[in-house]
Motif scaffolding. Structure first.
Motif, PDB file in Angstrom:
ATOM      1  N   ARG A 273     -11.473  -2.396  -8.233  1.00 54.42           N
ATOM      2  CA  ARG A 273     -10.029  -2.259  -8.442  1.00 54.42           C
ATOM      3  C   ARG A 273      -9.460  -1.047  -7.709  1.00 54.42           C
ATOM      4  NH1 ARG A 273     -10.091  -1.565 -13.572  1.00 54.42           N
ATOM      5  NH2 ARG A 273      -9.901  -3.684 -14.307  1.00 54.42           N
TER       6      ARG A 273
ATOM      7  N   LEU B  60      -6.584  -0.999  -4.829  1.00 55.72           N
ATOM      8  CA  LEU B  60      -5.324  -0.257  -5.001  1.00 55.72           C
ATOM      9  C   LEU B  60      -5.084   0.677  -3.818  1.00 55.72           C
ATOM     10  CD1 LEU B  60      -2.932   0.242  -7.018  1.00 55.72           C
ATOM     11  CD2 LEU B  60      -4.181   2.279  -7.742  1.00 55.72           C
TER      12      LEU B  60
ATOM     13  N   MET C 159      -2.030   0.619  -1.166  1.00 60.18           N
ATOM     14  CA  MET C 159      -1.194   1.795  -0.853  1.00 60.18           C
ATOM     15  C   MET C 159      -1.151   2.042   0.647  1.00 60.18           C
ATOM     16  SD  MET C 159      -2.394   4.538  -3.700  1.00 60.18           S
ATOM     17  CE  MET C 159      -1.972   4.397  -5.428  1.00 60.18           C
TER      18      MET C 159
ATOM     19  N   ILE D 226       8.017  -3.031  -1.580  1.00 58.91           N
ATOM     20  CA  ILE D 226       7.936  -2.643  -2.996  1.00 58.91           C
ATOM     21  C   ILE D 226       7.715  -3.885  -3.860  1.00 58.91           C
ATOM     22  CG2 ILE D 226       9.371  -1.858  -4.950  1.00 58.91           C
ATOM     23  CD1 ILE D 226      10.491   0.289  -3.117  1.00 58.91           C
TER      24      ILE D 226
ATOM     25  N   PHE E 266       4.082  -5.122  -3.252  1.00 55.17           N
ATOM     26  CA  PHE E 266       3.110  -4.159  -3.779  1.00 55.17           C
ATOM     27  C   PHE E 266       3.107  -4.195  -5.303  1.00 55.17           C
ATOM     28  CE2 PHE E 266       2.231  -0.069  -5.737  1.00 55.17           C
ATOM     29  CZ  PHE E 266       0.967   0.203  -5.242  1.00 55.17           C
ATOM     30  N   THR E 267       4.291  -4.188  -5.896  1.00 59.71           N
ATOM     31  CA  THR E 267       4.370  -4.145  -7.357  1.00 59.71           C
ATOM     32  C   THR E 267       3.728  -5.389  -7.969  1.00 59.71           C
ATOM     33  OG1 THR E 267       6.423  -2.912  -7.163  1.00 59.71           O
ATOM     34  CG2 THR E 267       5.941  -3.824  -9.309  1.00 59.71           C
TER      35      THR E 267
ATOM     36  N   ALA F 268      -0.062  -5.039  -7.439  1.00 59.64           N
ATOM     37  CA  ALA F 268      -0.664  -3.958  -8.233  1.00 59.64           C
ATOM     38  C   ALA F 268      -0.599  -4.277  -9.728  1.00 59.64           C
ATOM     39  CB  ALA F 268       0.048  -2.638  -7.940  1.00 59.64           C
ATOM     40  N   ALA F 269       0.490  -4.916 -10.145  1.00 59.65           N
ATOM     41  CA  ALA F 269       0.607  -5.272 -11.570  1.00 59.65           C
ATOM     42  C   ALA F 269      -0.474  -6.278 -11.957  1.00 59.65           C
ATOM     43  CB  ALA F 269       1.988  -5.845 -11.847  1.00 59.65           C
TER      44      ALA F 269
ATOM     45  N   MET G  73      -3.795  -4.538 -12.077  1.00 62.85           N
ATOM     46  CA  MET G  73      -3.984  -3.656 -13.232  1.00 62.85           C
ATOM     47  C   MET G  73      -4.026  -4.436 -14.547  1.00 62.85           C
ATOM     48  SD  MET G  73      -4.506  -0.722 -11.987  1.00 62.85           S
ATOM     49  CE  MET G  73      -4.644   0.127 -13.540  1.00 62.85           C
TER      50      MET G  73
ATOM     51  N   VAL H 211       8.192  -8.317 -13.078  1.00 62.15           N
ATOM     52  CA  VAL H 211       8.100  -6.841 -13.023  1.00 62.15           C
ATOM     53  C   VAL H 211       8.490  -6.350 -11.632  1.00 62.15           C
ATOM     54  CG1 VAL H 211       6.478  -4.893 -13.086  1.00 62.15           C
ATOM     55  CG2 VAL H 211       6.363  -6.638 -14.847  1.00 62.15           C
TER      56      VAL H 211
ATOM     57  N   LEU I  42      11.628  -3.868 -10.767  1.00 62.21           N
ATOM     58  CA  LEU I  42      11.414  -2.546 -10.173  1.00 62.21           C
ATOM     59  C   LEU I  42      12.139  -2.420  -8.832  1.00 62.21           C
ATOM     60  CD1 LEU I  42       9.895   0.037 -10.910  1.00 62.21           C
ATOM     61  CD2 LEU I  42       7.986  -0.760  -9.568  1.00 62.21           C
TER      62      LEU I  42
END
Lengths: 507, 147
Positions: free
Chosen positions: B74, B78, B82, B98, B101-102, B105-106, B109, B120, B124
């Motif tokens: 993980r 990540l 980035m 964004i 990526f969000t 990444a969500a 995670m 989400v 954002l």
């Protein structure tokens, strides 16, 4: 006294009151967001003050300045993501407290500390501005060099492990600070033809990477190991009687220290929390708690950085000499409205001067009223689930880093420093000396070169004034202390991955 | 032994830093040149690195984790996301990056469904647009493909 009453009458006028409220609100928001600091925001807001009266314009810009100092602690405490160098020390104990479910207490103490210290700073500004301004300008390159040098040594001794290892990390920071254009000759150094490096590594982007991004990588590595707050009870939102009692002394001392350090040129907002934190740890009967969630650590650092703001305004208002970037932007606000800050400010524009001073009292009170109820809201942010928190923090840091210079290069710097910060965490190394080295490096270099030119290369020049001689002896003492301490008490080896969450502060 | 030799890396790096400093001009004691400070810094850095290595207190003396086979976990994903954001922002602009990526990444995670991740991400992205572009007036990069 009459002047102050007249100042309050001026500051309490509706237009000035609204300007003050807008200033502190915008300042708090900007402080909470990593990246966009008070200087950039004041510069952005400058054109909006053109149509205002001089008093309202200056009040609004001053409000942004100290409002940002208030807000700066929030992300440091909650997410270990300081938006500027001044908040790094707050993040050490603040984040540890937050992990223990005491985020509300840490935020409340930081708000109360900021209010009290901010008020101490304004009282100091009001009473001693003309006299202290003379002390401030007595600080030449020699004094500045010795203060910066002493600060580096002080930090090497505060942090855990051996002082020589910490000093070595600080030297790496100083070396990183030499990248870019030389301020004396204009020669480009260590850029290797890569033009974005001409401006050097942006400090704020580096700090966001070293702390914020490395924290995100650490969470991704071990999400189950990162302590989370399951719920926030009402009684946990505010400090207990014991915490209030333990914070009172550090807040008052931090206020006085911060104001004093704020008078010196350079990065006073960074040095003030460092000195205050060091003093509190020395005075504490249980110094081993510092770095592991001591409320005194939050109180001392946060109060000192707010008070330093008022101290930094003394040379500007009394002599017309801006000693910090924020004071320089504020000065341009004065000039735009046809007001020259300096010795004649109190005579020619007495109402404006006292109006601004009075507005700082009002602004501080407004910030207290605004921030204390928000403590609960901010503290509950600790409960945000990782799938939202991790991308959210990265995105805010990314846009914040970009907005510093409108450059993707700063975002790259942030991510690369994030990887460096993660590597350092895994090796049990603290990134703080690196940051302080980057802050103080350019100051040490500039003042050293100026001192050598002024003193024709002679070391005897450092004994030419009492202040320089005292600082010189203090620096030598700190060097000897570091060496003797290392020899007498060999440092424990860094613990590698196990030291991940520790700050390494030692008694 | 290998670790000790590896520990000398900082000394070599300081030497390279100091060597490069000489090319900028050292000047004299009365009038130091742009290379003087970095050169002096390199000498102090080399000496301090040697002290740290000899005393066995440096990073090299720490207990480093045992070497593990390369695996994609993980954390690695990540970091890759980035790093991927950097060239992608130059190409596509910050808001699409964004969003993607969000969402990624969500999901990474632990968010349960892609639909939730997309919601989400949309939220954002909207917040960033309103806060930075609309309210604070920060000129967010549009990306070379959309200019």
């Amino acid at each position: 006294m009459e002047n102050l009453v007249a100042g309050f009458a001026e500051a309490l006028q509706w237009t000035n009151l609204i300007a003050c409220a807008i200033g502190v609100l915008v300042g708090t928001l900007v402080g909470v967001l990593p990246g966009l600091g008070p200087v950039a925001t004041m510069a952005i807001l400058l054109p909006f003050t053109f149509t205002m009266s001089p008093t309202a314009g200056i009040i609004m810009m001053a409000g942004v300045y100290y409002g940002a100092m208030y807000g700066g602690s929030t992300t440091s405490i909650l997410f270990r993501t300081p938006g500027e160098a001044a908040s790094i020390l707050t993040s050490i104990d603040g984040y540890e407290l937050a992990k223990k479910g005491r985020a509300g207490a840490a935020l409340a103490i930081s708000t109360i500390g900021s209010f009290v210290a901010g008020t101490i700073g304004v009282v100091g500004l009001m009473l001693f501005a003309p006299a202290l301004a003379r002390v401030a300008v007595a600080f030449g390159p020699g004094e500045l060099l010795l203060v910066a040098f002493a600060a580096l040594l002080l930090l090497a001794n505060i942090l855990g492990g051996s002082a020589s290892r910490n000093l070595l990390i600080a030297l790496v920071g100083v070396a990183l600070g030499t990248v870019g254009l030389d301020s004396f000759s204009g020669a480009s150094r260590y850029t290797f033809g890569f033009s974005p490096l001409l401006g050097g590594f942006d400090l704020v982007a580096a700090i966001m990477g070293l702390y914020g991004i490395s924290e995100l990588i650490s969470i991704a590595r071990n999400p189950h190991g990162a302590k989370r707050v399951a719920s926030v009870r009402l009684r946990d939102l505010y400090p207990s009687k014991d915490e209030m009692k333990r914070s009172t002394g550090p807040i008052l001392r931090g206020g006085v220290i911060g104001f004093g350090v704020g008078l010196t040129p350079g990065p006073a907002a960074v040095l003030a929390p460092l000195v205050s934190y060091f003093v509190e740890r020395r005075l504490s009967k249980t110094p081993e708690r510092f770095g592991k969630g001591a409320i005194e650590g939050v109180a001392s650092a946060e109060s000192a950085n707010n008070s330093a703001c008022s101290g930094a305004l003394v040379p500007l208002l009394a002599l017309g000499i801006p000693m910090t970037p924020a004071a320089a932007v504020l000065m341009s606000g004065f000039m735009i409205h046809g007001v020259a800050p300096g010795p004649l400010l109190m005579e020619k524009h007495a109402l404006l001067f006292w109006g601004v001073v009075a507005s700082m009292y009002i602004g501080n009170a407004l910030l207290l009223v605004l921030n204390l109820p928000l403590v609960g809201v901010f503290a509950r942010a600790m409960m945000t689930p990782f799938p939202i928190l991790v991308p959210g923090i990265f995105v805010l840091c990314m846009v914040g880093a970009y907005s510093i210079n409108n450059s993707i290069f700063d975002v790259t710097v942030m991510v690369l420093f994030g990887l460096l910060g993660d590597w350092m965490r895994r090796r049990g190394l603290d990134p703080m000396p690196l940051v302080l080295g980057m802050v103080l490096g350019p100051i040490v270099e500039a003042s050293l070169r100026q001192s050598l030119i002024l003193g024709s290369g002679s070391i005897g020049w450092f004994f030419g004034s009492n202040l320089r001689a005292v600082l010189f002896v203090l620096s030598i003492f700190l060097v000897l202390y570091s060496v003797v301490k290392d020899i007498r008490k060999p440092a424990k080896p860094a613990a590698g991955p196990a030291a991940d969450e520790k700050t390494g502060l030692h008694a | 032994m290998f670790r000790r030799i590896l520990a000398l890396t900082p000394v070599l790096l300081w030497a390279a830093y100091g060597f490069q400093a000489r090319t900028y001009g050292i000047g004299s004691v009365n009038m130091p040149g742009p290379g003087a400070f970095p050169f002096g810094l390199a000498l102090v850095g080399m000496a301090l690195s040697l002290v740290v290595v000899v005393a066995g207190r440096g990073p090299a003396a720490t207990t480093s984790p045992a070497r593990q086979p390369l695996k994609i976990d993980r954390e690695t994903i990540l970091v890759a996301l980035m790093l991927g954001c950097l060239p992608a922002t130059s190409l596509f602009g910050v808001l699409p990056v964004i969003f993607v990526f969000t969402a990624a990444a969500a999901r990474l995670m632990g968010i349960r469904t892609w639909w939730a991740a997309l919601v989400v991400a949309a939220g954002l992205t909207l917040v960033v647009h309103l806060l930075f572009a609309v309210w604070l007036g920060v000129p967010l990069p549009k990306g070379s493909l959309f200019r």
